[in-house]
Structures are given as C-alpha cells and as structure tokens.
Design an enzyme around this catalytic site. Sequence first.
Site, PDB file in Angstrom:
ATOM      1  N   ARG A   1      -5.813  -1.736  -0.369  1.00  0.00           N
ATOM      2  CA  ARG A   1      -6.109  -0.577   0.483  1.00  0.00           C
ATOM      3  C   ARG A   1      -6.089   0.731  -0.309  1.00  0.00           C
ATOM      4  NH1 ARG A   1      -2.336  -1.922   5.605  1.00  0.00           N
ATOM      5  NH2 ARG A   1      -1.757  -3.917   4.736  1.00  0.00           N
TER       6      ARG A   1
ATOM      7  N   CYS B   1       9.545   1.748   3.331  1.00  0.00           N
ATOM      8  CA  CYS B   1      10.462   0.652   3.635  1.00  0.00           C
ATOM      9  C   CYS B   1      11.886   1.167   3.784  1.00  0.00           C
ATOM     10  CB  CYS B   1      10.411  -0.405   2.547  1.00  0.00           C
ATOM     11  SG  CYS B   1      11.060   0.215   1.008  1.00  0.00           S
TER      12      CYS B   1
ATOM     13  N   LYS C   1      -1.379  -7.106  -9.265  1.00  0.00           N
ATOM     14  CA  LYS C   1      -2.328  -7.237  -8.143  1.00  0.00           C
ATOM     15  C   LYS C   1      -1.879  -6.199  -7.122  1.00  0.00           C
ATOM     16  CE  LYS C   1      -3.132  -8.386  -4.455  1.00  0.00           C
ATOM     17  NZ  LYS C   1      -3.483  -7.374  -3.418  1.00  0.00           N
TER      18      LYS C   1
ATOM     19  N   SER D   1       5.491  -6.973   3.138  1.00  0.00           N
ATOM     20  CA  SER D   1       6.090  -7.302   4.436  1.00  0.00           C
ATOM     21  C   SER D   1       6.841  -8.634   4.355  1.00  0.00           C
ATOM     22  CB  SER D   1       4.990  -7.384   5.498  1.00  0.00           C
ATOM     23  OG  SER D   1       4.055  -8.370   5.127  1.00  0.00           O
TER      24      SER D   1
ATOM     25  N   PHE E   1       0.815  -1.230   0.000  1.00  0.00           N
ATOM     26  CA  PHE E   1       0.000   0.000   0.000  1.00  0.00           C
ATOM     27  C   PHE E   1       0.835   1.260   0.000  1.00  0.00           C
ATOM     28  CE2 PHE E   1       0.963  -0.115   4.536  1.00  0.00           C
ATOM     29  CZ  PHE E   1       1.098   1.241   4.821  1.00  0.00           C
TER      30      PHE E   1
HETATM   31  P1  NAD Z   1       1.627  -6.662   2.958  1.00  0.00           P
HETATM   32  O1  NAD Z   1       2.691  -7.689   2.996  1.00  0.00           O
HETATM   33  O2  NAD Z   1       0.548  -6.716   3.978  1.00  0.00           O
HETATM   34  O3  NAD Z   1       0.879  -6.664   1.526  1.00  0.00           O
HETATM   35  C1  NAD Z   1       1.590  -6.680   0.322  1.00  0.00           C
HETATM   36  C2  NAD Z   1       0.757  -7.389  -0.725  1.00  0.00           C
HETATM   37  O4  NAD Z   1       0.534  -8.739  -0.325  1.00  0.00           O
HETATM   38  C3  NAD Z   1      -0.614  -6.762  -0.944  1.00  0.00           C
HETATM   39  O5  NAD Z   1      -0.888  -6.746  -2.326  1.00  0.00           O
HETATM   40  C4  NAD Z   1      -1.547  -7.695  -0.200  1.00  0.00           C
HETATM   41  O6  NAD Z   1      -2.838  -7.778  -0.795  1.00  0.00           O
HETATM   42  C5  NAD Z   1      -0.852  -9.032  -0.281  1.00  0.00           C
HETATM   43  N1  NAD Z   1      -1.109  -9.871   0.889  1.00  0.00           N
HETATM   44  C6  NAD Z   1      -1.299  -9.454   2.163  1.00  0.00           C
HETATM   45  N2  NAD Z   1      -1.494 -10.507   2.975  1.00  0.00           N
HETATM   46  C7  NAD Z   1      -1.438 -11.611   2.215  1.00  0.00           C
HETATM   47  C8  NAD Z   1      -1.567 -13.007   2.493  1.00  0.00           C
HETATM   48  N3  NAD Z   1      -1.791 -13.474   3.719  1.00  0.00           N
HETATM   49  N4  NAD Z   1      -1.439 -13.875   1.458  1.00  0.00           N
HETATM   50  C9  NAD Z   1      -1.201 -13.429   0.209  1.00  0.00           C
HETATM   51  N5  NAD Z   1      -1.079 -12.121  -0.099  1.00  0.00           N
HETATM   52  C10 NAD Z   1      -1.191 -11.205   0.886  1.00  0.00           C
HETATM   53  O7  NAD Z   1       2.369  -5.237   2.995  1.00  0.00           O
HETATM   54  P2  NAD Z   1       1.730  -3.783   3.142  1.00  0.00           P
HETATM   55  O8  NAD Z   1       1.222  -3.610   4.523  1.00  0.00           O
HETATM   56  O9  NAD Z   1       0.821  -3.499   2.006  1.00  0.00           O
HETATM   57  O10 NAD Z   1       3.038  -2.876   2.910  1.00  0.00           O
HETATM   58  C11 NAD Z   1       3.939  -2.550   3.945  1.00  0.00           C
HETATM   59  C12 NAD Z   1       5.108  -3.495   3.981  1.00  0.00           C
HETATM   60  O11 NAD Z   1       5.786  -3.496   2.722  1.00  0.00           O
HETATM   61  C13 NAD Z   1       6.164  -3.087   4.984  1.00  0.00           C
HETATM   62  O12 NAD Z   1       6.633  -4.243   5.634  1.00  0.00           O
HETATM   63  C14 NAD Z   1       7.257  -2.455   4.136  1.00  0.00           C
HETATM   64  O13 NAD Z   1       8.552  -2.491   4.701  1.00  0.00           O
HETATM   65  C15 NAD Z   1       7.178  -3.311   2.921  1.00  0.00           C
HETATM   66  N6  NAD Z   1       7.768  -2.636   1.767  1.00  0.00           N
HETATM   67  C16 NAD Z   1       8.978  -3.079   1.331  1.00  0.00           C
HETATM   68  C17 NAD Z   1       9.588  -2.457   0.270  1.00  0.00           C
HETATM   69  C18 NAD Z   1      10.917  -2.918  -0.226  1.00  0.00           C
HETATM   70  O14 NAD Z   1      11.320  -2.459  -1.268  1.00  0.00           O
HETATM   71  N7  NAD Z   1      11.615  -3.802   0.450  1.00  0.00           N
HETATM   72  C19 NAD Z   1       8.961  -1.372  -0.363  1.00  0.00           C
HETATM   73  C20 NAD Z   1       7.713  -0.964   0.092  1.00  0.00           C
HETATM   74  C21 NAD Z   1       7.126  -1.608   1.173  1.00  0.00           C
END
Ligand code: NAD
Length: 502
Positions: A181, A285, A177, A230, A153
Amino acid sequence: MTDMNALIPHLIDGAPYGAKSPRTQGVTNPATGEITRHVAMATADDVDLAVKAAQKAFIGWSETPPSRRAQVLFALRDGMMKRRDEIARTISLEHGKTHDDALGEVARALEVVEFACGIPHLLKGDFSRHVARDLDASSERQPLGVVAGITPFNFPAMVPLWMIPMALACGNSFILKPSERDPSSANLIHELLENAGLPPGVFNVVHGDKEAVDAILDHPGISAISFVGSTPIAHYIYSRGCNNGKRVQALGGAKNHMVIMPDADLDQAADALMGAGFGSAGERCMAISVAVPVGRGTADRLVEKLVPRVQALKIGPSTDKDAEMGPLITKAHRDKVADLIAKGAAEGAKLVVDGRGYSLQGYEGGFWMGGTLMDHVTPQMTVYREEIFGPVLSVVRADHYDQAVAMINAHPYGNGTAIFTRDGDAARDFARRIEVGMVGVNVPIPVPVGYHSFGGWKQSIFGAHGIYGPEAIHFYTRLKTISARWPTGIRAGAEFTFPSNG
Ligand code: NAD
C-alpha cells in the site's frame, strides 16, 4: 508529483527489476484517493532471484569485519539525516500521515541505525580460559544467512528499519517485502543503503502480496523471517515459517489500554489520550484505543474533557502544517472502521462524538474520518474485542483498580499499556502485574528506545525475541561455542569416560 505511468520496481542485486511484471497494483494517495504510481507484484520466480542474489552477497558481507559493516551504517545515518524531509514526504504521500509525524517516524528509525553502529561491541564474544585442564572455551555469534522482513503499511520506513540495520550489522543479507500500500519508502531505503556503500545484493526489495509472502515462507534459502502486521497474518507467518524450519519472529496487532487513576492530572491524561488515540489517525500498533478511567467521578470528568478536544481535532493532508491527523490508508479500511463504529452503537456503546461522514473541501476523494469517542463500552462488545486501527477512542469504565488490571490481563492482545497516576505504589504494582509487553507510567506510547527492545505479549507476538535492540542480536545470529585444547595439553591415549572438568 503524480506520475500515473511510474512503476515502482523490485530492487534485486542492486538493480531495478520487474518492468515487465505480469501483475502490478495501484498505489494511492489517501488524501486525494488518486492512484499516483503502480507497484510491481512479485512472483515466486522473482523471490527466487532475490534469494540467489542475497546468497551470493552473503559470502562477502558476512566476512566483512563488523567495524567495516558499521561504517556503512554510519553513512546510512548521515544520508538519512540529510534527507529526512524527503523520507518524510515519501512516507506521507502514500500513507497520509502528517509531515511532523513522518519526521518522528524517521527519528525513531534513526535510533535503531545508531544502535546498530555499535555492532563491534554488540557482537563481542565470551571467553573462559582453563575451563578444564589446558582447555579454553569461547562463544561467538554468527550470522544466519539470508533473512527476510515482511512489513505493514503503518510505518513504511520505521518498521523496515527496525529490522534492516540490525540484520545487516550482524552480517546477514536481507530481503524486504514491504506493504504494497505504501511501497516507495522501501526503495528509498535501498537508495540510501546503496549510497552508504552497501554492496549490491546484500539488501534487496521484493514488492508484492500473499504470492510473494508465500514464496518467502517456503523458500529453503531463507533462514529467518521478521514479520510485523496484523495478528491473523502474524500467526500464519509464524506457523508456516516455523513449519518450514525457519526462525520466525512475528509481531501482531494490539488493543492498548490506558488506566486513568482518580488521582491523575486529568488535563494531562486527556491530552495524552488525544495524541495517543488520534495521532496518525489511530493507525499505530501502540495507539491507545481504550481509556479506562477508574471510578465514576474520574470517568465523567475525563469524558467531559475529551469531548471538546475530539471535536476540535484538526484533520488535513500532510501538507497542512496545522493538521494533527490525516486520512485513513484506504477506502476499504475507512469503511471497515465506520462499520465497527456502527456495531459499537448497535451493541449499546454511547457514541459521544461521531467522526463518520467527515469530508474535507478540495479533498473529497480522500479517505477521511473524524475523531470518534465512544463511552460506556464493555468488554463484551465487538469494538472492545477487535483492533479497530482508526481514530476511535473507547471509554471502558472500571469501578476500581483491580477490575481495570483484570480486564487488561484478560484481553488477548498485550502490546502496550499505560497508567496515569501520581501514586507510586499503584504505578509500581501496575508495571509488575500487568500482562503486557510495554508499559508506560504517565507515558502514553511507551515505544522502547533503540537500545532496549520492542515486543508485546500474548497475541501481539509469536516467537521468542522482540524486535531491534539487544533482542535483535540474538534473533539475527546463532551461537557457536568452541572448546579448544592444544597439543601440549592433550594426555596420551584415548579417553572413554564422559569429559569432566578434571
Ligand atoms: P497486514 O497484516 O494486513 O499486512 C502486513 C504484511 O503482510 C504486508 O506486507 C502484507 O502484504 C502481508 N500480507 C497481508 N495479507 C497477507 C496474507 N493473506 N498472506 C500473506 N501475507 C499477507 O497489516 P497492515 O494492515 O499492513 O498493518 C496494520 C497491522 O499491523 C495492525 O494490526 C497493527 O497493529 C499491526 N502492527 C503491529 C506492530 C507491532 O509492532 N506489533 C507494528 C506496526 C503494525
């Protein structure tokens, strides 16, 4: 602006899809707490439809010369430049970040589009004449087929655009995908690509949650997956995707430290910590969430400088031009951050500035949280071990430089880090020894430019390739090597010995 009935559809084969979706989810404006729209949530059948459209479109797109594919990306760049304000507003309405911050997100996305415009050069192959008698060898990189992106998000336009321009430039078709949010930016990207002349079906958007993600992970028609989110989900995506024989890069969470050496300019360091810790309400991140002042005197002076700055943070909706940060993404996330702050205090951290309970007149339903500063945090505490992803800066005091380095190297995350110092030797040593993928020397948020690649180490990434830049060319293509000899070079008779270069 608010339209309770509007449904954000999937976009499959160039057309909206999903008006009759059995499942939808509300999309909230985090500044007010109001549901502004609903988003269609894909089933496995919807994903299958998108894969079929992308497979069909791949045939023509992969055969389109790279220079023609680049023309679409040049046009995308033009469209994004002209509509950057609108893109930023779309981001802010569902994410909550300030307008200027959203414009910054668009600018960083543009860098990747610009790099991808050079695809004819980037896809140039290798050729070696006469590697053996009358035998020539050449290597080229070919697209993978249908690839998918699953995004978080916190950068609803930039992170998808870390992937899409590179994957398309390499000749793949793509299924995105996005985060459920803040899904509207994905549909705007689709519109921009369509206006840029991308044929239908080359880029598709499928909205949803775990159900859609699992369908992507298991679909045999998808060759590769780029994920950003995450760490627990990144690990899940990597394991299940690889198990299904797909190529996967999965970027995860972070805990980014900034070391402040005794010789640093402490005003500069404090200002850098403010922007890097609290910009975008800490939901980056690459946010700095841990300040590591070296030596007691440095720590005392730094905290003294930080306190008034954190107390003076300007918090407001994206429409407030003076706001330095906005609300958090959801109420549940705001409450989770508040719980972690409570845990920090209970485990012995000193809560120097407490942002809990912040509210904004006229926006009482929003998911607000003030800036929080915690001193005397130790590596054993939950607030140190876990990613908080909120406007919370922890100060972990180090007695000396080696202790700071050892602590960072022992942390399971390894996304970004920075050192503030005037000492070239210390900076050079830090850059060499630190076990983190992206390092800043007096640069608090060292996000690489579009022609380098982005990627952390350790639990911040699963898979071999970083995202965008030259690494993306390798991720989104596979290597083919051709050994060729023509009839005049072929010796008479069968050869039974293993070929050598004689
Ligand atoms: P998230 O992991 O909750 O969601 C990411 C994606 O995964 C979304 O599209 C979501 O729909 C999907 N998802 C969520 N739960 C799932 C499940 N149980 N099974 C399958 N798919 C699922 O992350 P978020 O809250 O949207 O974003 C914040 C996180 O992203 C933080 O941990 C941040 O550090 C990380 N992030 C990392 C980078 C990087 O480059 N390393 C960049 C941006 C954000």
